[in-house]
Every structure is written in C-alpha cells, then in structure tokens.
Design an enzyme around this catalytic site. Structure first.
Site, PDB file in Angstrom:
ATOM      1  N   LEU A  62     -19.157   6.914  11.090  1.00 48.20           N
ATOM      2  CA  LEU A  62     -17.694   6.177  10.946  1.00 48.20           C
ATOM      3  C   LEU A  62     -16.539   7.068  11.134  1.00 48.20           C
ATOM      4  CD1 LEU A  62     -16.367   3.575   9.837  1.00 48.20           C
ATOM      5  CD2 LEU A  62     -16.403   4.651   7.620  1.00 48.20           C
ATOM      6  N   GLY A 121      -0.029  -2.292  -7.483  1.00 46.09           N
ATOM      7  CA  GLY A 121       0.801  -2.417  -8.672  1.00 46.09           C
ATOM      8  C   GLY A 121       0.691  -3.587  -9.491  1.00 46.09           C
ATOM      9  N   ARG A 155       0.809 -12.006   5.359  1.00 39.42           N
ATOM     10  CA  ARG A 155       1.745 -11.302   6.396  1.00 39.42           C
ATOM     11  C   ARG A 155       0.883  -9.976   6.993  1.00 39.42           C
ATOM     12  NH1 ARG A 155       4.841 -11.225   1.620  1.00 39.42           N
ATOM     13  NH2 ARG A 155       4.721  -9.536   0.578  1.00 39.42           N
ATOM     14  N   HIS A 203      -2.670   2.426  -8.448  1.00 37.82           N
ATOM     15  CA  HIS A 203      -3.000   3.184  -7.063  1.00 37.82           C
ATOM     16  C   HIS A 203      -4.360   4.249  -7.294  1.00 37.82           C
ATOM     17  CE1 HIS A 203       0.597   1.917  -5.302  1.00 37.82           C
ATOM     18  NE2 HIS A 203       1.228   2.572  -6.096  1.00 37.82           N
ATOM     19  N   ARG A 239      10.572   2.998  -1.374  1.00 39.76           N
ATOM     20  CA  ARG A 239      10.102   2.611  -3.009  1.00 39.76           C
ATOM     21  C   ARG A 239      10.904   3.746  -3.736  1.00 39.76           C
ATOM     22  NH1 ARG A 239       4.004   0.223  -3.505  1.00 39.76           N
ATOM     23  NH2 ARG A 239       4.316  -1.165  -1.930  1.00 39.76           N
ATOM     24  N   ASP A 252      -3.473  -4.132  -0.470  1.00 36.67           N
ATOM     25  CA  ASP A 252      -2.510  -4.655  -1.291  1.00 36.67           C
ATOM     26  C   ASP A 252      -2.784  -5.084  -2.474  1.00 36.67           C
ATOM     27  OD1 ASP A 252       0.312  -4.760  -1.438  1.00 36.67           O
ATOM     28  OD2 ASP A 252       0.458  -6.555  -0.465  1.00 36.67           O
ATOM     29  N   GLY A 253      -1.725  -4.965  -3.420  1.00 36.63           N
ATOM     30  CA  GLY A 253      -1.877  -5.488  -4.853  1.00 36.63           C
ATOM     31  C   GLY A 253      -2.325  -4.316  -6.033  1.00 36.63           C
TER      32      GLY A 253
HETATM   33  C1  IPE Z   1       1.735  -3.137   3.045  1.00 33.33           C
HETATM   34  O1  IPE Z   1       1.874  -3.394   1.778  1.00 33.33           O
HETATM   35  C2  IPE Z   1       1.716  -1.621   3.281  1.00 33.33           C
HETATM   36  C3  IPE Z   1       0.350  -1.016   2.484  1.00 33.33           C
HETATM   37  C4  IPE Z   1      -0.541  -1.536   2.213  1.00 33.33           C
HETATM   38  C5  IPE Z   1       0.430   0.468   2.754  1.00 33.33           C
HETATM   39  P1  IPE Z   1       3.049  -3.492   1.085  1.00 33.33           P
HETATM   40  O2  IPE Z   1       3.111  -3.887  -0.391  1.00 33.33           O
HETATM   41  O3  IPE Z   1       4.331  -2.206   1.333  1.00 33.33           O
HETATM   42  O4  IPE Z   1       3.974  -4.878   1.976  1.00 33.33           O
HETATM   43  P2  IPE Z   1       4.977  -5.881   1.665  1.00 33.33           P
HETATM   44  O5  IPE Z   1       6.239  -5.288   1.406  1.00 33.33           O
HETATM   45  O6  IPE Z   1       4.455  -6.672   0.488  1.00 33.33           O
HETATM   46  O7  IPE Z   1       5.176  -6.672   2.771  1.00 33.33           O
HETATM   47  C1  IPE Z   2      -0.570  -1.316  -2.000  1.00 31.81           C
HETATM   48  O1  IPE Z   2      -0.399  -1.689  -3.097  1.00 31.81           O
HETATM   49  C2  IPE Z   2      -0.509   0.006  -1.811  1.00 31.81           C
HETATM   50  C3  IPE Z   2       0.825   0.500  -1.255  1.00 31.81           C
HETATM   51  C4  IPE Z   2       1.482  -0.004  -0.578  1.00 31.81           C
HETATM   52  C5  IPE Z   2       0.885   2.139  -1.396  1.00 31.81           C
HETATM   53  P1  IPE Z   2       1.242  -2.007  -3.802  1.00 31.81           P
HETATM   54  O2  IPE Z   2       1.657  -0.775  -4.396  1.00 31.81           O
HETATM   55  O3  IPE Z   2       1.821  -2.655  -2.762  1.00 31.81           O
HETATM   56  O4  IPE Z   2       0.854  -3.042  -4.866  1.00 31.81           O
HETATM   57  P2  IPE Z   2       1.865  -4.583  -5.214  1.00 31.81           P
HETATM   58  O5  IPE Z   2       1.903  -5.356  -3.805  1.00 31.81           O
HETATM   59  O6  IPE Z   2       3.161  -4.227  -5.686  1.00 31.81           O
HETATM   60  O7  IPE Z   2       0.810  -5.191  -6.322  1.00 31.81           O
HETATM   61 MG    MG Z   3       2.268  -4.661  -2.000  1.00 29.51          MG
END
Ligand code: IPE
Ligand code: IPE
Ligand code: MG
Length: 244
Positions: free
Chosen positions: A132, A24, A189, A38, A72, A21-22
């Site tokens: 793996l 964006g 979470r 991404h 999204r 995550d993170g």
């Molecule tokens: C969880 O991340 C899903 C993936 C990493 C693929 P999200 O960014 O979608 O989760 P929420 O919406 O913050 O809980």
């Molecule tokens: C995780 O990064 C990748 C996917 C869920 C596809 P995010 O796209 O959720 O990035 P943030 O949480 O918005 O920073």
């Molecule tokens: Mg996210």
C-alpha cells in the site's frame, strides 16, 4: 456471512481517499477536550491503514491537515503538530511490518522543522516497500495545489497544455485519481480536497465520526462502492455491453 465476505476481491478501488472528520465533536460528546478526539483518530488511522494494506488496496490518501486548518486556535495547531511528530515515529515500525510506503502531498515546508525531519526519515525508511502507498495530505488544499501548478507552468514558459500535461504539475502526478472518496461525520462537502482529481470519483458519506470509524465501516463503504455503476459520461448500455 461477515461483511468482509461480501467484498468482491477483484473489484476493489485502486485508490481510496478519506476526509477524516469529526474528531472534535467525538471528544465534545463525552465532555473531553478536542485533542482527545484527535488522539483517538490516530487509532482509526492505524486500523484503516492496516485494513487497506491487508485488502490489497494500492493507494490510501488521508486528509490529515488542510491549509485552512492553520487558522485554528494556536493551541490546537501546536498540539496537532506534536501529535503528528509522535505518531509518525510510533507508527513507522507498523508501516514496515505491513509493507506500506509513506508519501505526503501539500505544502510540508510550513510544518515545524521537527515534523519535516520525521517525515523525511519515515519516507526514506519505507521507500522500498511495495504494498500500500499511504499518502498523507498535510498543509494541503486543492486551490493551493492548482495555483502552484499554474505557477510552475508559467515559470517554465510552457505554452501548450492539455489535461494530462497539467496533471503532471499537481502533487499527485504519480498517483491515480481516487476511485472512492469517504467523508465521515455527516458533512456533505469536499473542503478543498483533491478538486481536480475527484472529477469521476464515487463519493460516500457517513454520519460516523472519524474516531468511531473502523474496518467494518470501511467494508460497508466498499460494498456500497461495488454496487455503483461508473459510467464516466457514457450510457448504462455502453457500460454493460462493454462497447466504446
Ligand atoms: C477537513 O475537515 C480537513 C481535514 C479533515 C483535515 P475540516 O473540519 O477542516 O473541514 P470543514 O471546515 O468542516 O469544511
Ligand atoms: C478532523 O476533525 C481532523 C482535522 C481537521 C485535523 P475535526 O477537528 O475537524 O473535528 P470536528 O469537525 O470539529 O468535529
Ligand atoms: Mg471538522
């Protein structure tokens, strides 16, 4: 002594699961469009997969796209799907070089046909690799998976069910439960990931955004994991005396 030297080789988790995550926020922080995050995130996937293969980890499950991620904006979903297609093609030789076997969990029938074909090709090509096992969670959510399991049980008219027979209807039926779950980006979470399978998994959260996560960060998580006592409901004394 480097971080890597502090890892106890015979106490590695068999299965690591990661909520990547993170992406964006990483892009936004530098004034870039989310897609750049991404793209950078794919480089992290490459590094972490290679590192896990090198360490001798048996299973690595990466949460790449959740059921809820379909909600999204269309442009982001489309761009993510084409990134997936490009990546799978580009990364197949590296998977072969590192003896990695690819598999997926999730409702992959929802992916664009082109992506489905690329995945089938890569899964077939890597099927005989013995190192793996890389499990990509795509269009995956745990509630979808559990409901899907219940539907199959009803369809088959099964009346007798226990925990282990139930687990055979999950998409992870041939995969041991994760020992360690890592979530990046400072969110605390589970976001509908492996709810059943995480029952006794050790959870590790880091503020590092996924595109900045690297092998050193993975070593830190592994050292942290190796300092935990996994009790599975027993007492600490039972664990240290190895009594049952
Ligand atoms: C969880 O991340 C899903 C993936 C990493 C693929 P999200 O960014 O979608 O989760 P929420 O919406 O913050 O809980
Ligand atoms: C995780 O990064 C990748 C996917 C869920 C596809 P995010 O796209 O959720 O990035 P943030 O949480 O918005 O920073
Ligand atoms: Mg996210």
């Amino acid at each position: 002594m480097s971080l890597k030297d502090n890892i106890i080789k015979d106490q590695l988790p068999r299965h690591i699961a990661i909520i990547m995550d993170g992406n964006g926020r990483w892009a936004k922080k530098q004034g870039l469009l989310r897609m750049f995050g991404h793209k950078k995130g794919v480089e992290t996937v490459h590094e972490i997969t290679e590192t896990c293969a090198e360490l001798g980890i048996e299973y690595l499950t990466l949460y790449a796209f959740s059921t809820e991620n379909w909600n999204r904006p269309k442009e982001e979903v489309d761009a993510l799907m084409s990134l997936l297609v490009d990546t799978i093609e580009k990364e197949t030789p590296t998977l072969m070089k590192n003896n990695v076997r690819l598999t997926t969990i999730g409702d992959t029938s929802r992916l664009p046909e082109k992506a489905q074909t690329k995945f089938i090709n890569c899964i077939n090509q890597t099927a005989c690799n013995t190192g793996l096992v890389l499990v990509l969670a795509l269009s995956y959510s745990s509630r979808w998976e559990i409901v899907n399991a219940v539907k199959q049980i009803i369809d088959k008219g099964i009346k007798q069910i226990d925990e282990s027979t139930f687990a055979t209807f999950l998409t992870t039926s041939h995969i041991p439960d994760p020992d360690l779950l890592i979530r990046t980006s400072g969110e605390y979470r589970i976001s509908n990931f492996l709810l059943w399978q995480l029952a006794y998994t050790e959870l590790y959260f880091t503020d590092t955004l996924w595109p900045d996560f690297n092998k050193e960060e993975l070593y830190k998580a592994l050292i942290n994991y190796q300092n935990r006592e996994r009790r599975f409901g027993k007492t600490s004394e039972q664990i240290s005396n190895n009594t049952h």
